[in-house]
Enzyme design. Structure first.
Site, short mmCIF file in Angstrom:
data_model
loop_
_atom_site.label_atom_id
_atom_site.label_comp_id
_atom_site.label_asym_id
_atom_site.label_seq_id
_atom_site.Cartn_x
_atom_site.Cartn_y
_atom_site.Cartn_z
N THR A 40 0.82 -1.22 0.00
CA THR A 40 0.00 0.00 0.00
C THR A 40 0.85 1.26 0.00
O THR A 40 0.38 2.32 -0.43
CB THR A 40 -0.93 0.01 1.22
OG1 THR A 40 -0.15 -0.10 2.41
CG2 THR A 40 -1.92 -1.14 1.15
N CYS A 41 2.08 1.15 0.48
CA CYS A 41 2.93 2.35 0.50
C CYS A 41 3.28 2.81 -0.91
O CYS A 41 3.53 3.99 -1.14
CB CYS A 41 4.22 2.07 1.28
SG CYS A 41 3.95 1.67 3.01
#
Length: 901
Positions: free
Chosen positions: A868-869
Site C-alpha cells: 500500500t505504501c
C-alpha cells in the site's frame, strides 16, 4: 553650440511642446542664448518656419525638399515631434522653403497626434474637439491674404488642404467616425481611410486613450467654451515638467466603443487587419515604455486596454500570435491601482466581453505552451508570452468576482494567534536553518495585493460571473515543473517582483497541480524541521528525532494518538511540522505512506462515530457537524483539528463529510444563510420560501417568533431566543431578513463557537505557515481533504504500469480489468483500499494514482497481496478468469490492517 547642448535643447523642446502654436517660440526663447548663430528674434522666426514646414509644407506641388511636408518625403509628425525636429533642423541649417509662412491660427487638439504633458485637457475640451472632428479635417485655414501674408495660388491652397486631410488620421476615433469609414469602405471598396484611421489611433496610447469619449451633457456644453479657453491658458502657463497623472482624462464610453466595433465587424478583416496588427504591436511597446517611465497616466493606459480588448476578431491568429502578447506584457506594467481600475471597469461595463477575453487569453496560453519546447535553460516561468496573459487573467479573475454575486456576509472568524515558540538554538544555528520566526514574515506576504486594493477576496464570491473552473488551463498545468515553481514562489515571498511564480496565480492551475505545489511546500518545511532536529542533536541539545513518530495500539487508537499529540502540542508544537511516521504496536512494517493512510482512516472512523459524541450526523445531507452539547473538552476538539491538519500536511485523503461551510470557516469566513444550502437543505428551502413570500399575511401564515427550536444529539428539543424577549416578537415582512440571518448565525456560528474555535486552533497549529488559503478556494480544500468524487476506473486502467512480465495486452491483465469494471462501486472502493490504503480518489482523478500491477509468480492458490505504501498490486498469474475473480474478491473483502490485531 556643441552636440551635448543641442541634444539637451531638442529634449527640452520635445517635452515642453504644446498643442498651441505660440508655445514653440516660448520654448526657444527660454533655451537659446544671445551669442548663437543669429539674434534671438531671428532664431525664433526661423524655427517657427521649420515647424510649419514640417507640419503644413510650403504649398508647392513640385517641392523636392525632404524636410517639407509638401514634398511627400517628410514623415508624418505630431506637433510635439515637429517642435523637437524644428530645433534640430535649425542647428543643422537645413533647407527652408521660401514660401513657408508661420500660421498664426491656434490649432485644436483634434489635430494633435499626441497630447502635451503641460496641457490640462478636461472632458469638455476633449468632447469639443471630437464633435468638430469632420470640420477639423475638411475646413480650410483662413485666407492668407486676410492675415496680411503673401497670397498663394488656388491650386497650392487645394493641395495644402488635401495634404492636411491626408495627414489627419490621428484624430481620436468616435462611433460616428467608425460608421462613416465603414460605410465608405463597404460602398466604395475604399479600405485605405479605414485602415489608416485604425492604424493611427491604435499605434499611439495618447490618441487611443481619448477615443470614444463620453458625450458631455447639455448643461456642461454651456460652459465648454470657457473651460476650453481656461485649459489653453493654463497650458501656456503651467510647468512643463508637471506630472502627466495630473492631467484629467476623458471618461470612456464603453457602450459606444462596443457598438462601433460591432459595426466594424461587418467589414472584411483583410481590409484592415494587417495595419491594425502592426499598430497593436506598436501600441504594446509604447504602453510598456510609457508605463515604466511614468509618462502616461493610469487612466489613459486603462482606457487603451479597455478599447483594445473590445476589438472584434481579437482571437484571430494574427492578433494573438503577434500583437496580443505585447499588449498583455504592457498590462503587467500597470501599477496595482491601475489593475484595480481595469478590473472595476471590466466588471461594470464589459460583462458581455469577459467570456471572449477569457477564451482569447486561454487560447493564447495553450497554443504557446503546446508549440514551445521548454527545457532546463528556458522554463515556462521565463516565457513572457505565457506570463503576460496570465497576469491579465488575474485582472479578469477579479473582474469576474466583482461582476458576479457577492456574499453580503462580511463577518470573519476571530483571528487565532499561535504562540511563537522560541527555539533555544535559534540564536546559534539560525543561519543554518530557517527559524520559526520566519512564519510571521511569510504570512504577511500571502495576501494578493490586487485583492487588497479591490477590497475583495475569493471568499466573498458566491457565484462569479465566469465559473472558477473556466480559468483552469490544463496544458499549462501539465507543463509546469512544480518544484521549480515552488522555488520561485519562495523567492517572490522574500523578494517580490524578482521572479514569476504560477503559484502566485493559482486560479489558472488545476487542483491537482496546486496540490502538488502544496506537497512540495510541505516537504520543504518537513526537511527544514528534520535538519533542525539533527543539528540540535549534534550539539547535544536534544535526541535525534527528525520525524513526528506516533506509536499506537489498535485497541486504544484514539486514546494513544490524542495523548501523544497533546504532549507534542504542549511541549514543542514545531514537531507537528515534521514528517509523520506511524507504528502499530506488535506489527512489523515500515511506514512509507501506507501505514499512515490506514491510521487516518481508522481514527476518522472512530472520531466521527455518533457514539463518540463529538459530532452529529445531519440526516438530510449526510454531513457531520459539531455537537453543540458535547461533553468533550476543548482540548479534544483541538486534537481533532490537529489530525485534519496533519492529513493535509502529509498528503493523506480522509473520508470525512463536512459541509462546505466548515472549509469556509477554516479559511476565516463565518457561516451565513447561503451556507445552509448543503448544511440542511430542507431548512434552507423553508427559510428561502419565507424570504420570497410577499403577502401581507406572513405573520399569520408562518406564525414564527424569534424563538427557535432545535434538537441535541440525544433528540431532545432545545430552545433559543435570537433576540431579547424573542418569544414575543413575531416574524413580519419588515424583520424576516433579520430573522433568517440571526437563525443561520446561531446554527453555524454561535451554537458551536467553543467547539469550532478549538478545532480551528488545532488545524492552524499544523497549517499556519502553509499557503493553503492562498492556493485553494473552499471547494478545492474539500477536494484536497476528501479527494475526487469521480470513480473512473477506465482512467486508472489507462495510467496503470506493469512489472514482472505483465503488459497491458496480457490475458490475465485483460481479465483483471474486465472483472474490475463489472464490480459495484462498493467493491471498487474496497479494491482501492486494499491496494493503496485508502478508498478515496486522489485529487485530479484516478489517472493521477501511480498504480502498478506486478506478476507474483505462476498459478497458485495464494491470494493477491499489495504494497500500500507504493500502490503496487502483486497478482499471481492465475489460469482462469473465475479463479482470478474468486481470489481477488476474497482478498479485498477479508483483509484489513498489518500483521497481528
Amino acid at each position: 553650440m556643441n552636440p551635448k547642448s543641442e541634444s539637451v535643447e531638442a529634449s527640452r523642446g520635445s517635452e515642453a511642446s504644446s498643442s498651441s502654436i505660440n508655445s514653440t517660440p516660448d520654448i526657444v526663447e527660454d533655451q537659446l542664448t544671445s551669442g548663437n548663430i543669429m539674434k534671438r528674434a531671428a532664431a525664433k522666426q526661423l524655427i517657427e518656419k521649420y515647424f510649419y514646414q514640417l507640419l503644413d509644407g510650403c504649398g508647392n506641388v513640385n517641392c523636392d525638399n525632404r524636410y517639407c511636408a509638401s514634398s511627400g518625403a517628410a514623415r508624418n509628425l505630431s506637433p510635439n515631434e515637429a517642435a523637437a525636429e524644428a530645433i534640430k533642423l535649425f542647428y543643422k541649417e537645413a533647407r527652408l522653403c521660401s514660401s513657408v509662412t508661420p500660421n498664426k491660427v491656434s490649432r485644436t487638439d483634434s489635430n494633435s497626434y499626441e497630447p502635451s504633458p503641460s496641457s490640462t485637457l478636461g472632458p469638455n475640451h476633449k468632447n469639443t474637439s471630437e464633435n468638430k472632428e469632420n470640420q477639423n479635417i475638411t475646413t480650410p485655414e483662413p485666407s492668407t491674404a486676410s492675415r496680411g501674408e503673401p497670397h498663394t495660388s488656388h491650386t497650392a491652397q487645394q493641395q495644402k488642404q488635401k495634404k492636411r486631410k491626408r495627414y489627419n488620421n490621428g484624430a481620436p476615433l468616435t462611433e460616428e467616425r467608425i460608421y462613416k469609414l465603414c460605410d465608405e469602405c463597404l460602398q466604395n471598396r475604399a479600405e485605405e481611410p479605414l485602415s489608416k484611421a485604425l492604424s493611427k489611433a491604435f499605434s499611439r496610447p495618447s490618441i487611443l486613450a481619448r477615443c470614444f469619449a463620453s458625450k458631455i451633457s447639455e448643461n456642461s456644453n454651456e460652459t465648454s467654451k470657457d473651460t476650453e479657453k481656461e485649459s489653453k491658458e493654463s497650458s501656456r502657463s503651467c510647468d512643463p515638467d508637471k506630472d502627466i497623472d495630473s492631467v484629467a482624462a476623458p471618461q470612456l464610453d464603453v457602450a459606444s466603443c462596443r457598438r462601433a466595433f460591432q459595426y466594424l465587424a461587418k467589414v472584411p478583416t483583410e481590409y484592415y487587419s494587417t495595419d491594425l496588427v502592426i499598430a497593436l504591436k506598436s501600441l504594446g511597446s509604447y504602453l510598456t515604455k510609457d508605463l515604466k517611465s511614468e509618462k502616461l497616466s493610469i487612466e489613459d493606459a486603462v482606457n487603451c486596454f479597455v478599447i483594445t480588448f473590445e476589438l472584434p476578431n481579437l482571437g484571430c491568429s494574427d492578433y494573438f500570435e503577434i500583437a496580443l502578447p505585447d499588449v498583455c506584457l504592457a498590462i503587467g506594467e500597470l501599477p496595482i491601482k491601475g489593475q484595480a481600475r481595469l478590473a472595476r471597469i471590466w466588471s461594470q461595463y464589459c460583462k458581455d466581453s469577459l467570456r471572449n477575453i477569457l477564451e482569447t487569453l486561454q487560447q493564447l496560453i495553450s497554443l504557446r505552451v503546446v508549440s514551445c519546447n521548454y527545457h532546463v535553460f528556458f522554463h515556462v516561468q521565463e516565457d513572457g508570452h505565457v506570463t503576460g496573459p496570465t497576469r491579465v487573467l488575474k485582472v479578469l479573475y477579479y473582474a469576474s468576482i466583482l461582476a458576479g454575486v457577492l456574499d453580503s456576509n462580511t463577518l470573519h472568524e476571530e483571528p487565532i494567534v499561535i504562540a511563537h515558540q522560541h527555539d533555544p538554538l535559534e540564536s546559534v544555528l539560525g543561519h543554518l536553518y530557517p527559524p520559526s520566526s520566519m512564519k510571521g514574515a511569510r504570512n504577511s506576504q500571502l495576501n494578493d495585493p490586487l485583492a487588497v486594493e479591490l477590497g475583495v477576496s475569493v471568499l466573498d464570491s458566491r457565484t462569479p460571473y465566469l465559473p472558477f473552473e473556466d480559468f483552469y488551463n490544463e496544458p499549462l498545468s501539465d507543463v509546469i515543473e512544480m518544484d521549480k515553481d515552488c522555488e520561485d514562489y519562495e523567492m517572490v515571498i522574500s523578494r517580490p517582483n524578482t521572479r514569476f511564480s504560477f503559484l502566485r496565480h493559482p486560479f489558472v492551475l488545476t487542483v491537482a497541480s496546486k496540490s502538488l505545489g502544496l506537497y512540495y511546500e510541505n516537504r520543504l518545511r518537513m526537511y527544514s524541521e528534520s535538519r533542525a532536529a539533527l543539528l540540535q542533536a549534534a550539539v547535544g541539545a536534544a535526541r535525534p528525532e527528525p520525524f513526528l513518530r506516533l506509536r499506537v495500539r489498535r485497541s486504544h487508537l484514539i486514546e494513544d494518538a490524542l495523548v501523544v499529540l497533546e504532549m507534542i502540542s504542549m511541549e514543542r508544537a514545531l514537531d507537528l511540522k515534521k514528517q509523520l511516521v506511524v507504528e502499530f504496536e506488535g506489527e512489523q512494517g515500515v511506514d512509507e505512506g501506507g501505514v499512515s493512510k490506514e491510521f487516518f482512516q481508522l481514527i476518522v472512523e472512530e472520531i466521527f462515530n455518533p457514539d463518540y459524541g463529538m459530532f452529529t450526523h445531519q440526516q438530510d445531507s449526510r454531513n457531520v457537524w459539531f455537537n453543540p452539547t458535547s461533553f468533550e473538552t476543548e482540548a479534544q476538539f483541538t486534537l481533532i483539528g490537529i489530525v485534519l491538519g496533519l492529513a493535509i500536511y502529509n498528503n493523506v485523503i480522509l473520508a470525512v463529510n463536512f459541509p462546505m461551510v466548515v472549509y469556509r470557516k477554516l479559511l476565516g469566513r463565518k457561516g451565513s444563510f447561503e451556507d445552509l444550502v448543503d448544511w440542511n437543505p430542507i431548512l434552507y428551502n423553508g427559510l428561502k420560501d419565507m424570504l420570497e413570500y410577499t403577502g401581507d399575511d406572513l405573520e399569520e401564515v408562518y406564525y414564527q417568533t424569534f424563538r427557535i427550536c432545535y434538537q441535541d444529539v440525544f433528540g431532545t428539543n432545545m430552545f433559543h431566543e435570537l433576540k431579547v424577549n424573542g418569544d414575543n416578537i413575531f416574524v413580519t415582512q419588515e424583520n424576516k431578513k433579520e430573522f433568517v440571518d440571526l437563525y443561520a448565525d446561531f446554527l453555524l456560528n454561535v451554537s458551536v463557537e467553543t467547539q469550532f474555535r478549538a478545532f480551528r486552533r488545532g488545524f492552524l497549529m499544523v497549517t499556519d505557515e502553509s499557503p493553503l488559503g492562498a492556493f485553494f478556494r473552499p471547494e478545492e480544500v474539500e477536494m484536497l481533504v476528501c479527494g475526487s468524487k469521480v470513480f473512473d476506473f477506465h482512467e486508472l486502467e489507462k495510467s496503470t504500469e506493469y512489472d514482472g512480465g505483465y503488459a497491458s495486452d496480457s490475458k490475465i491483465v485483460q481479465d483483471f480489468w474486465g472483472i474490475v469494471h463489472s464490480l459495484p462501486l462498493e467493491d471498487k472502493r474496497k479494491l482501492l483500499q486494499f491496494t493503496t490504503g485508502s478508498d478515496r480518489v486522489p485529487v485530479g482523478g484516478l489517472c493521477n494514482l501511480n498504480f502498478v500491477i506486478a506478476r507474483n509468480g505462476p498459478d497458485c492458490d495464494r491470494l493477491p497481496t499489495a504494497h500500500t505504501c507504493f500502490n503496487v498490486l502483486l497478482l499471481p498469474e492465475y489460469d482462469t478468469r473465475d479463479k482470478l475473480q474468486d481470489r481477488l474478491l476474497k482478498a479485498i473483502n477479508y483483509s484489513k490492517g498489518f500483521g497481528l490485531h
